[in-house]
Design a protein around this motif. Structure first.
Motif, PDB file in Angstrom:
ATOM      1  N   VAL A   7      -2.940 -29.324 -80.378  1.00  0.00           N
ATOM      2  CA  VAL A   7      -2.008 -29.510 -81.488  1.00  0.00           C
ATOM      3  C   VAL A   7      -1.855 -31.013 -81.708  1.00  0.00           C
ATOM      4  O   VAL A   7      -1.285 -31.703 -80.859  1.00  0.00           O
ATOM      5  CB  VAL A   7      -0.631 -28.886 -81.204  1.00  0.00           C
ATOM      6  N   PRO A   8      -2.401 -31.563 -82.796  1.00  0.00           N
ATOM      7  CA  PRO A   8      -2.367 -33.015 -82.989  1.00  0.00           C
ATOM      8  C   PRO A   8      -0.957 -33.502 -83.320  1.00  0.00           C
ATOM      9  O   PRO A   8      -0.114 -32.733 -83.788  1.00  0.00           O
ATOM     10  CB  PRO A   8      -3.304 -33.225 -84.177  1.00  0.00           C
ATOM     11  N   PRO A   9      -0.682 -34.786 -83.073  1.00  0.00           N
ATOM     12  CA  PRO A   9       0.574 -35.361 -83.539  1.00  0.00           C
ATOM     13  C   PRO A   9       0.698 -35.199 -85.053  1.00  0.00           C
ATOM     14  O   PRO A   9      -0.293 -35.308 -85.772  1.00  0.00           O
ATOM     15  CB  PRO A   9       0.458 -36.839 -83.143  1.00  0.00           C
ATOM     16  N   GLN A  10       1.884 -34.930 -85.508  1.00  0.00           N
ATOM     17  CA  GLN A  10       2.125 -34.725 -86.938  1.00  0.00           C
ATOM     18  C   GLN A  10       3.063 -35.807 -87.458  1.00  0.00           C
ATOM     19  O   GLN A  10       4.044 -36.155 -86.797  1.00  0.00           O
ATOM     20  CB  GLN A  10       2.766 -33.349 -87.178  1.00  0.00           C
ATOM     21  N   ARG A  11       2.753 -36.329 -88.649  1.00  0.00           N
ATOM     22  CA  ARG A  11       3.634 -37.342 -89.229  1.00  0.00           C
ATOM     23  C   ARG A  11       4.986 -36.727 -89.542  1.00  0.00           C
ATOM     24  O   ARG A  11       5.082 -35.648 -90.136  1.00  0.00           O
ATOM     25  CB  ARG A  11       3.030 -37.930 -90.504  1.00  0.00           C
ATOM     26  N   ASN A  12       6.033 -37.410 -89.109  1.00  0.00           N
ATOM     27  CA  ASN A  12       7.393 -36.959 -89.360  1.00  0.00           C
ATOM     28  C   ASN A  12       7.829 -37.475 -90.725  1.00  0.00           C
ATOM     29  O   ASN A  12       8.039 -38.681 -90.910  1.00  0.00           O
ATOM     30  CB  ASN A  12       8.329 -37.483 -88.255  1.00  0.00           C
ATOM     31  N   THR A  13       7.960 -36.584 -91.693  1.00  0.00           N
ATOM     32  CA  THR A  13       8.279 -37.000 -93.062  1.00  0.00           C
ATOM     33  C   THR A  13       9.682 -37.586 -93.186  1.00  0.00           C
ATOM     34  O   THR A  13       9.983 -38.255 -94.160  1.00  0.00           O
ATOM     35  CB  THR A  13       8.150 -35.799 -94.017  1.00  0.00           C
ATOM     36  N   GLN A  14      10.520 -37.338 -92.196  1.00  0.00           N
ATOM     37  CA  GLN A  14      11.881 -37.876 -92.223  1.00  0.00           C
ATOM     38  C   GLN A  14      12.005 -39.192 -91.462  1.00  0.00           C
ATOM     39  O   GLN A  14      13.104 -39.698 -91.265  1.00  0.00           O
ATOM     40  CB  GLN A  14      12.857 -36.848 -91.639  1.00  0.00           C
TER      41      GLN A  14
END
Length: 268
Positions: free
Chosen positions: A194-201
């Motif tokens: 599960v890759p790191p995901q950009r936190n939109t907040q």
């Protein structure tokens, strides 16, 4: 290899014993000394010796998914500019980056060199990891091969997955280290990657402090005091200028995260 010790040992052996056997024994002892010095030079990077292993590792990370992108090359070039490398050091960095891109490159060897350069200085370990994270995240959500190299580096520098998650959070990425198991060499143990995901907040202040959202106020204060004591700029010592700026930025991120949590919870 320098044979100065071998020669001196042979001359001293001859002078002391006045026979060929003494010269042979003295030369053998001198040769052992020369070999030891050569091995030590290979093992321990000299002053500024972080440049070659660091850029070689960056090249290996960039190539880990099979191709080196323009974004990854641009990051390496910006890093050279920020470090203010002279012509010789820049050539060293470029050659090391190109070497790291080779298919059979041994990343473990340069990670070991960085480990020796960092020693027990955690204030040096975090900026090194921060530099590599930039390349890992150059194209957004990174491949498992890139994350494997990053985690291998963190493990070698005695930085935990929780601390690595905090560094990723400062870059605006949410990452659960346990989601895919520990992965080295591109192979994960446990579930799927599960890759790191950009936190939109934006950066998660709780992740930056390495705490859960349901932590009580006392635990939050304790985590903050521990982190800021480890990352305070006054503790940086002789860190290279670009890495010093990174460490100072990290201390600012820790302070900002703590202030956000205090504002949300209403405590002082």
């Amino acid at each position: 290899m320098n044979f100065t010790g071998t020669l001196i040992g042979a001359v001293l052996g001859m002078w002391i014993t006045h026979n060929l056997l003494g010269a042979i024994v003295g030369g053998a002892l001198g040769f052992m000394f020369d070999a030891s010095r050569q091995q030590q030079r290979r093992r321990t990077p000299a002053q500024g010796g972080y440049i070659a292993p660091l850029f070689a590792l960056i090249g290996a990370v960039a190539k880990a998914d099979g191709r080196v992108s323009e974004a990854e090359i641009a990051i390496a070039e910006r890093l050279m500019a920020r470090m203010g490398l002279d012509q010789d050091d820049r050539r060293t960095a470029i050659d090391a980056f190109n070497e790291g891109k080779q298919p059979e490159f041994n990343a473990t060897a340069v990670i070991d060199e960085l480990r020796h350069w960092v020693g027990h200085r955690r204030d040096h370990a975090f900026p090194v990891i921060d530099v590599v994270i930039e390349t890992v995240l150059a194209e957004g959500n990174p491949s498992p091969e890139k994350m494997a190299l990053l985690r291998q580096l963190a493990f070698a520098l005695r930085v935990s997955d929780m601390e690595l998650m905090a560094l990723m959070a400062m870059k605006g990425y949410a990452w659960n280290a346990g989601a895919g198991g520990r992965a080295y060499g591109g192979r994960a143990s446990g579930g799927g990657y599960v890759p790191p995901q950009r936190n939109t907040q934006g950066p998660d202040p709780y992740a930056i402090l390495g705490i859960q959202r349901d932590a009580d106020d006392r635990a939050i204060k304790r985590a903050y005091r521990k982190l800021i004591s480890e990352h305070h700029p006054d503790r940086l010592g002789d860190l290279p200028e670009d890495m010093r700026r990174r460490a100072e930025a990290r201390a600012s991120e820790i302070n900002a995260a703590y202030e956000r949590i205090k504002a949300e919870r209403g405590f002082k």
